[in-house]
Design a protein around this motif. Sequence first.
Motif, PDB file in Angstrom:
ATOM      1  N   ARG A  94       0.795  -1.233   0.098  1.00 46.48           N
ATOM      2  CA  ARG A  94      -0.025  -0.068   0.190  1.00 46.48           C
ATOM      3  C   ARG A  94       0.723   1.118  -0.112  1.00 46.48           C
ATOM      4  NH1 ARG A  94      -1.537   0.848   4.412  1.00 46.48           N
ATOM      5  NH2 ARG A  94      -1.039  -1.230   5.746  1.00 46.48           N
ATOM      6  N   TRP A  95       0.373   2.134  -0.861  1.00 42.91           N
ATOM      7  CA  TRP A  95       1.258   3.634  -0.861  1.00 42.91           C
ATOM      8  C   TRP A  95       0.729   4.461   0.269  1.00 42.91           C
ATOM      9  CZ3 TRP A  95       5.308   4.747  -4.255  1.00 42.91           C
ATOM     10  CH2 TRP A  95       5.457   3.725  -5.186  1.00 42.91           C
ATOM     11  N   LYS A 132       4.046   2.076   5.212  1.00 43.84           N
ATOM     12  CA  LYS A 132       4.815   1.509   4.517  1.00 43.84           C
ATOM     13  C   LYS A 132       6.093   2.234   3.885  1.00 43.84           C
ATOM     14  CE  LYS A 132       1.904  -1.982   4.797  1.00 43.84           C
ATOM     15  NZ  LYS A 132       2.108  -2.990   5.751  1.00 43.84           N
ATOM     16  N   ALA A 133       6.112   3.391   4.393  1.00 46.14           N
ATOM     17  CA  ALA A 133       7.370   4.511   4.202  1.00 46.14           C
ATOM     18  C   ALA A 133       7.759   4.349   2.850  1.00 46.14           C
ATOM     19  CB  ALA A 133       8.339   4.046   5.024  1.00 46.14           C
ATOM     20  N   PRO A 134       6.705   4.598   1.674  1.00 44.99           N
ATOM     21  CA  PRO A 134       7.162   4.679   0.354  1.00 44.99           C
ATOM     22  C   PRO A 134       8.189   5.855  -0.010  1.00 44.99           C
ATOM     23  CG  PRO A 134       5.111   5.570   0.574  1.00 44.99           C
ATOM     24  CD  PRO A 134       5.295   5.166   1.870  1.00 44.99           C
ATOM     25  N   GLU A 135       8.347   6.860   0.801  1.00 44.43           N
ATOM     26  CA  GLU A 135       9.233   7.901   0.488  1.00 44.43           C
ATOM     27  C   GLU A 135      10.763   7.371   0.668  1.00 44.43           C
ATOM     28  OE1 GLU A 135       8.664   8.010   4.847  1.00 44.43           O
ATOM     29  OE2 GLU A 135       7.216   7.767   3.204  1.00 44.43           O
ATOM     30  N   LEU A 136      10.910   6.463   1.590  1.00 49.65           N
ATOM     31  CA  LEU A 136      12.090   5.727   1.592  1.00 49.65           C
ATOM     32  C   LEU A 136      12.696   4.873   0.319  1.00 49.65           C
ATOM     33  CD1 LEU A 136      12.268   4.608   5.558  1.00 49.65           C
ATOM     34  CD2 LEU A 136      13.243   6.802   4.419  1.00 49.65           C
ATOM     35  N   PHE A 137      11.490   4.193   0.029  1.00 50.76           N
ATOM     36  CA  PHE A 137      11.726   3.475  -1.193  1.00 50.76           C
ATOM     37  C   PHE A 137      12.020   4.337  -2.304  1.00 50.76           C
ATOM     38  CE2 PHE A 137       9.731   1.637  -5.138  1.00 50.76           C
ATOM     39  CZ  PHE A 137      10.481   0.349  -5.212  1.00 50.76           C
ATOM     40  N   ARG A 156      14.866  -1.968 -13.422  1.00 49.86           N
ATOM     41  CA  ARG A 156      13.548  -1.581 -13.953  1.00 49.86           C
ATOM     42  C   ARG A 156      12.546  -1.633 -12.654  1.00 49.86           C
ATOM     43  NH1 ARG A 156      15.619  -4.070 -18.308  1.00 49.86           N
ATOM     44  NH2 ARG A 156      15.212  -6.303 -17.713  1.00 49.86           N
ATOM     45  N   LEU A 157      11.447  -1.062 -12.673  1.00 50.30           N
ATOM     46  CA  LEU A 157      10.673  -0.920 -11.503  1.00 50.30           C
ATOM     47  C   LEU A 157       8.981  -1.346 -11.867  1.00 50.30           C
ATOM     48  CD1 LEU A 157      11.405   2.489  -9.928  1.00 50.30           C
ATOM     49  CD2 LEU A 157      11.914   0.250  -9.197  1.00 50.30           C
ATOM     50  N   ALA A 158       8.533  -2.361 -10.944  1.00 52.47           N
ATOM     51  CA  ALA A 158       6.948  -2.531 -11.132  1.00 52.47           C
ATOM     52  C   ALA A 158       6.712  -1.990 -10.032  1.00 52.47           C
ATOM     53  CB  ALA A 158       7.008  -4.239 -11.187  1.00 52.47           C
ATOM     54  N   LEU A 159       5.771  -0.962  -9.929  1.00 54.26           N
ATOM     55  CA  LEU A 159       5.207  -0.220  -9.055  1.00 54.26           C
ATOM     56  C   LEU A 159       3.727  -0.649  -8.688  1.00 54.26           C
ATOM     57  CD1 LEU A 159       6.532   3.372  -9.682  1.00 54.26           C
ATOM     58  CD2 LEU A 159       7.511   1.482  -8.373  1.00 54.26           C
ATOM     59  N   LEU A 160       3.294  -1.694  -7.736  1.00 54.26           N
ATOM     60  CA  LEU A 160       2.041  -2.157  -7.587  1.00 54.26           C
ATOM     61  C   LEU A 160       1.647  -1.765  -6.367  1.00 54.26           C
ATOM     62  CD1 LEU A 160       3.000  -5.711  -8.935  1.00 54.26           C
ATOM     63  CD2 LEU A 160       2.455  -3.637 -10.372  1.00 54.26           C
ATOM     64  N   GLY A 161       0.562  -2.455  -5.728  1.00 57.25           N
ATOM     65  CA  GLY A 161       0.017  -2.136  -4.538  1.00 57.25           C
ATOM     66  C   GLY A 161      -1.188  -1.288  -4.642  1.00 57.25           C
ATOM     67  N   LYS A 162      -1.920  -1.212  -3.681  1.00 58.60           N
ATOM     68  CA  LYS A 162      -2.978  -0.236  -3.589  1.00 58.60           C
ATOM     69  C   LYS A 162      -2.819   1.438  -3.217  1.00 58.60           C
ATOM     70  CE  LYS A 162      -7.519  -0.246  -1.112  1.00 58.60           C
ATOM     71  NZ  LYS A 162      -8.489  -0.789  -0.252  1.00 58.60           N
ATOM     72  N   VAL A 206      11.121  -5.107  -2.415  1.00 60.62           N
ATOM     73  CA  VAL A 206      11.357  -4.441  -1.392  1.00 60.62           C
ATOM     74  C   VAL A 206      10.499  -3.928  -0.387  1.00 60.62           C
ATOM     75  CG1 VAL A 206      12.432  -2.064  -0.959  1.00 60.62           C
ATOM     76  CG2 VAL A 206      13.501  -3.672  -3.049  1.00 60.62           C
ATOM     77  N   SER A 207      10.834  -4.014   0.698  1.00 61.46           N
ATOM     78  CA  SER A 207      10.039  -3.367   1.731  1.00 61.46           C
ATOM     79  C   SER A 207      10.831  -2.371   2.646  1.00 61.46           C
ATOM     80  CB  SER A 207       9.290  -4.492   2.648  1.00 61.46           C
ATOM     81  OG  SER A 207       8.769  -3.735   3.908  1.00 61.46           O
ATOM     82  N   THR A 208      10.087  -1.062   2.920  1.00 62.54           N
ATOM     83  CA  THR A 208      10.568  -0.118   3.630  1.00 62.54           C
ATOM     84  C   THR A 208       9.749   0.057   4.842  1.00 62.54           C
ATOM     85  OG1 THR A 208       9.630   1.329   2.197  1.00 62.54           O
ATOM     86  CG2 THR A 208      12.123   0.700   1.666  1.00 62.54           C
ATOM     87  N   ALA A 209       8.858  -0.948   5.087  1.00 65.26           N
ATOM     88  CA  ALA A 209       7.935  -0.817   6.160  1.00 65.26           C
ATOM     89  C   ALA A 209       8.061  -0.315   7.481  1.00 65.26           C
ATOM     90  CB  ALA A 209       6.973  -1.980   6.323  1.00 65.26           C
ATOM     91  N   ARG A 210       7.569   0.622   7.963  1.00 66.06           N
ATOM     92  CA  ARG A 210       7.491   0.836   9.511  1.00 66.06           C
ATOM     93  C   ARG A 210       6.552   0.141  10.317  1.00 66.06           C
ATOM     94  NH1 ARG A 210       7.155   6.488   7.488  1.00 66.06           N
ATOM     95  NH2 ARG A 210       9.132   7.269   7.289  1.00 66.06           N
ATOM     96  N   HIS A 211       5.710  -0.639   9.753  1.00 64.62           N
ATOM     97  CA  HIS A 211       4.610  -1.553  10.312  1.00 64.62           C
ATOM     98  C   HIS A 211       4.349  -2.813   9.438  1.00 64.62           C
ATOM     99  CE1 HIS A 211       0.357  -2.146   9.407  1.00 64.62           C
ATOM    100  NE2 HIS A 211       0.589  -2.950  10.382  1.00 64.62           N
ATOM    101  N   GLU A 212       4.603  -3.810   9.974  1.00 66.69           N
ATOM    102  CA  GLU A 212       4.257  -4.905   9.237  1.00 66.69           C
ATOM    103  C   GLU A 212       4.048  -6.154  10.442  1.00 66.69           C
ATOM    104  OE1 GLU A 212       2.674  -5.827   6.458  1.00 66.69           O
ATOM    105  OE2 GLU A 212       4.342  -4.977   5.261  1.00 66.69           O
TER     106      GLU A 212
END
Length: 374
Positions: free
Chosen positions: A202-203, A207-212, A227-233, A275-281
Amino acid sequence: MAMHRSSYSAVSGSSPCAWLLSAYRADSHAAWADWLLGSQPQFNWQRLELPGRHFAWRIRGNPLSWLAALPPQQPDLILATSMVDLATLKGLHPRLAAVPTLYYFHENQFAYPLSSRQRHWLEPQMVQLYGGLAASRLVFNSAFNRDSYLHGVQQLLEQMPDAVPAGIADQLAQKSGVCPVPVDPVPPAAERDGQLILWNHRWEHDKAPELFTEAMIALAGQGVAFRLALLGKRPSRVPPALARLREALPERIVADGQLPADAYRALLGKAAIAVSTARHEFQGLAMLEAASAGARPLVPDALCYPEQYPTACRYPPGDVGALVSRLRDWLSGGLPPPVDVSPWYAQHLWPVWAEMLANTQTVIANPSAPSAPR
């Protein structure tokens, strides 16, 4: 629109009656509920769910939503998610007070990080504290979820000014166990794209997408091919991290959106790295799905991840430089071996769930749920 969804599945007249109460039918909660009822036909299931929206109202208001909706038949077992205000529900319906109850934690409100727009509120934490006390046993989808809940309960009780009973956290711990939500494995593609980096979360702030985004821009600046696959809600309003990534690296983005299931799983099967940059999982189903397809997981060394992935796949939490360095090494020097996440597959977990439900129904004194293999 109806405020609750209800369904009944009869197996035989002699089968025990079980209620599944899910007060927040979000994506992962819904998939778990659908799988569970399909995999445990030894019960006559009665199912009540509420839509996964309006969190603050839902977690406190579900006993009111279900006030006149509970089935008249007395159940032999209740399985309630931790979004259910179980103590209030049992108080409003005294006939349920002694029914064996399993309280399942997809998450806990003691460890969930609040955004800058949110303020701390006590109510969700008290719902889950009272729910734990009212349940026969507590089951969590990871050890991190369990431990952070128990730690949070203890911290909350230490803030109470007076009249605090001793041993509450220990009492909850004695009837707590771990059993994950099962993962539906994703088959790998015939050919993997060795330069494809996947983001399938999730964006949102937790999930800290700014770190990614910062890491991807830095990686590109070092001349690394990927290359990048940007998926997720993602919300209807484009998140700043996603907008920045689109502006900075448009030529590297090969997929961008919340895709249909088949297309989503196909990209997981092709990706080299997730990749995960999550602050919560609390369990990290998206990462487990990607790892099941053969993508190499690169995750913070925190939260639920140490239970799932070896040291080689973990980097210091929040350390963008370490994330970039590991990605550069993997993309230029070769990927590490894939990670075996089969202990989280349904074929391994359905008998654990069956045993746990049976034990909750029949063994109430000093219960402890079996843990899934790790």
